[in-house]
Design an enzyme around this catalytic site. Structure first.
Site, short mmCIF file in Angstrom:
data_model
loop_
_atom_site.label_atom_id
_atom_site.label_comp_id
_atom_site.label_asym_id
_atom_site.label_seq_id
_atom_site.Cartn_x
_atom_site.Cartn_y
_atom_site.Cartn_z
N LYS A 47 0.37 -0.82 -0.65
CA LYS A 47 0.38 -0.01 -0.31
C LYS A 47 0.70 1.26 0.05
CE LYS A 47 -3.45 2.15 2.78
NZ LYS A 47 -4.60 2.26 3.69
N GLU B 250 10.86 -4.90 4.17
CA GLU B 250 10.50 -6.21 3.31
C GLU B 250 10.21 -6.19 2.01
OE1 GLU B 250 9.23 -5.16 6.28
OE2 GLU B 250 9.29 -6.06 8.21
N GLY C 14 -4.26 -2.14 5.31
CA GLY C 14 -4.05 -3.06 5.12
C GLY C 14 -4.35 -3.92 4.71
N ARG C 15 -5.04 -4.86 6.35
CA ARG C 15 -5.62 -6.11 6.69
C ARG C 15 -6.63 -6.24 5.78
NH1 ARG C 15 -4.75 -2.72 10.48
NH2 ARG C 15 -6.14 -1.96 12.63
N GLU D 126 -4.19 -7.10 15.26
CA GLU D 126 -3.75 -5.18 14.51
C GLU D 126 -5.14 -4.54 15.10
OE1 GLU D 126 -1.55 -4.31 10.52
OE2 GLU D 126 -0.53 -5.01 11.93
N HIS E 223 -3.87 -33.64 17.79
CA HIS E 223 -2.24 -34.68 17.65
C HIS E 223 -1.46 -33.61 18.32
CE1 HIS E 223 -4.16 -38.06 16.39
NE2 HIS E 223 -4.75 -36.69 15.54
N LYS F 109 10.02 -1.49 14.35
CA LYS F 109 10.53 -0.98 13.30
C LYS F 109 11.19 0.40 13.33
CE LYS F 109 5.88 -1.28 10.22
NZ LYS F 109 4.99 -0.34 9.44
O1 F6P Z 1 3.06 -2.72 9.86
C1 F6P Z 1 2.23 -3.32 9.43
C2 F6P Z 1 1.90 -3.04 8.94
O2 F6P Z 1 1.76 -1.55 8.33
C3 F6P Z 1 0.23 -3.63 8.57
O3 F6P Z 1 -0.31 -2.75 8.64
C4 F6P Z 1 0.33 -3.87 6.63
O4 F6P Z 1 -0.34 -4.71 6.33
C5 F6P Z 1 1.43 -4.30 6.19
O5 F6P Z 1 2.51 -3.16 7.51
C6 F6P Z 1 1.94 -4.00 4.68
O6 F6P Z 1 2.25 -2.66 4.51
P1 F6P Z 1 2.42 -1.57 2.64
O7 F6P Z 1 1.79 -2.66 2.36
O8 F6P Z 1 2.49 -0.70 2.76
O9 F6P Z 1 3.82 -3.01 2.63
#
Ligand code: F6P
Length: 537
Positions: free
Chosen positions: A197, A203, A257-258, A343, A374, A502
């Site tokens: 987003k 990452e 995002g979620r 979250e 199990h 972060k």
């Molecule tokens: O660090 C949490 C977060 O902001 C989530 O809420 C989100 O889904 C994820 O990181 C990824 O964010 P982005 O889509 O901006 O890379």
């Protein structure tokens, strides 16, 4: 909100063994919601009529219906970020206009969905190809959190509907993840979708660069662009990364995002299952939206799921809940729900900044059955803490030739919920062992085989895990989180709690490189930095 009263009422209801409640008139039916093809049965919990009445009263006292209308109609209910919350617009397929600051967002939503579909179908039928190459054989979605968990969960859930290129997901910044995923793939027939987003997530951007180098090594940097698409609201950043605007699918800041798998973030899924099946999933979500918006609390699936959750967590103090899908293909659902629930509702302050007067949302965890049986069910049955369990199962499986296996699966699921309810008394345990042991040893052995029972669980049962049903289930959980969040008085749509770690990670990298000393760090952190430096590269 009278949380103290809820706790009193719940504790007093708990004094009656759940199983005794089945002597009451048709408890199973009365404490279930049947809507569409779904049946949600919460009768195997200690909730009684008085407790439920109180919860419904609290639902109204918290103005959930008004807040719900505000959400559906584009009100800025994400107050800390000044944003509307409109993931429901992404699946408002045949609904009316949805206004944000007086502008209907639906034409844009439909246009983006149509563009996604043209792209997805082009990749699927081979009309969109890498430069000079054959059709794409593999799609790699690079994203994390909401830009990974939704499509990854849904792609696995809907495996029987896959008829497009193979779909892979890379999320972790651990180089092992991208390394292992790319290992078996051919760069010349791989499409990389960078899903972020913000297009700043470290990452995702690091993995995207690794993927670009991998592709460029085979096809050359000039041709690499034909292997990329982006899902983001930050079009300036996607352009800077070199992704053709025709392959950028954007969404607005009113999609969290979620909550984003219903729109562009679902592109990898759409490529795997096709536009028609993807739209069926959206239709399932839209069905749930309409149900949630229109139906009275007692007949409302997400509302009763939420009230049951509050009963267990805030009412009875059970800190965790286990999500137990008897559906191997829902094995990523617990992880998906961890982000969705934790979250969203894992917050210590209410909307106005005051400390929350009650515990925040629960710790969510789980694994598919029967595997969990199990592993950790031992604790669920005989441990000293109570874990409310949320079972789910399809009456049918997709593997017609293996219907006998599915029957076993369903039998196990129903048996587990029955076992949690009834348990096994010492007398019953003694009886079973009477031929094998006697005297003191009989008693000792029997005690280990006692099941306290009276352990709460709910069951969601559906006909078959189709795209439509998956859409219903996911939207139901989204609205459950919404109801719990409003009743807790917090903002379910921000996530400030992820920021500190972060920031500190950025500060930590130069320490590991040795370009700065770990001055000012606590003793433990300095020691760990020293160790990592000594043993690292
Ligand atoms: O660090 C949490 C977060 O902001 C989530 O809420 C989100 O889904 C994820 O990181 C990824 O964010 P982005 O889509 O901006 O890379």
């Amino acid at each position: 909100m009278d949380w103290h009263r809820l706790s009193q009422v719940a504790k007093s209801a708990e004094a009656t063994p759940i199983i005794d409640r089945f002597g009451e008139d048709d408890r199973a039916r009365d404490f279930s919601v049947a809507a569409g093809d779904l049946l949600f049965d919460y009768s195997k919990t200690s909730m009684d009529a008085a407790g439920r009445d109180l919860l419904v009263e609290m639902f109204h006292a918290a103005n959930v219906p008004a807040r719900r209308s505000a959400m559906f109609s584009g009100g800025k209910i994400n107050e800390t970020e000044g944003r509307a919350v409109l993931h429901t617009a992404l699946r408002n397929l045949d609904g009316g206009p949805v206004l944000v600051e007086g502008t209907d967002v639906m034409p844009g939503v439909r246009e983006t969905l149509d563009r996604m579909e043209v792209f997805a179908e082009g990749v699927r039928d081979g009309s969109i190809t890498p430069r000079g190459g054959h059709a794409f054989s593999d799609v790699v979605n690079i994203g994390i959190g909401g830009s990974d968990l939704g499509p990854a969960m849904a792609a696995l859930a809907l495996a029987p509907y896959h008829d497009g290129p193979r779909c892979h997901f890379v999320s972790n910044v651990d180089g092992a993840h991208i390394n292992d995923v790319l290992l078996g793939l051919d760069p010349s027939s791989t499409l990389v979708i960078v899903a972020s987003k913000t297009f700043t997530t470290i990452e995702t951007m690091t993995n995207a660069e690794t993927a670009r180098e991998w592709i460029a090594r085979k096809v050359g940097m000039d041709n690499a662009g034909a292997h990329f698409a982006a899902l983001s609201s930050a079009t300036d950043k996607t352009a800077a990364f070199g992704i053709d605007p025709d392959r950028v699918f954007g969404f607005e800041d009113w999609v969290g995002g979620r909550y984003s798998m219903w729109g562009p973030i679902g592109l990898s899924l759409m490529i795997a299952i096709g536009g028609q099946a993807f739209r069926a999933m959206l239709a399932g979500g839209q069905w749930m939206d309409r149900h949630f918006a229109a139906v009275e609390p007692l007949e409302n699936l997400p509302v009763m799921l939420a009230l049951t959750g509050l009963w267990h967590n805030q009412g009875l103090g059970h800190a965790t809940r286990a999500v137990l899908p008897y559906e191997q293909r829902l094995s990523r659902l617990p992880a998906y729900l961890q982000q969705l629930e934790m979250e969203s509702n894992g917050k210590g302050v209410s909307m106005d900044g005051a400390a929350l007067p009650v515990h925040s949302g629960p710790i969510v965890w789980g694994e598919p059955g029967t595997n969990g049986q199990h592993a950790f069910y031992q604790l669920i049955h005989q441990g000293t803490r109570v874990v409310p369990c949320e079972f789910m199962v399809g009456a049918r499986g997709h593997e017609e030739a293996l219907a006998h296996q599915h029957r076993l699966l369903v039998a196990n699921c129903l048996a587990q919920s029955e076992a949690l309810l009834r348990g096994r008394t010492l007398g019953e345990a003694r009886e079973r062992l009477a031929g094998t042991f006697e005297g003191v040893e009989l008693d000792r052995q029997a005690r280990h085989r006692v099941f306290p029972g009276n352990r709460p669980s709910t069951m969601l049962i559906y006909p078959l895990l189709t795209p439509y049903v998956l859409g219903q289930i996911v939207a139901m959980y989204e609205h459950r989180v919404f109801v719990e969040g409003v009743m807790l008085g917090l903002n379910s749509f921000d996530q400030w709690g992820v920021e500190l770690g972060k920031e500190l990670a950025q500060d930590m990298e130069p320490l590991l490189l040795g370009s700065r000393e770990a001055d000012g760090k606590d003793g433990s952190t300095s020691q760990l930095v020293d160790y990592a430096r000594k043993h690292g590269d």
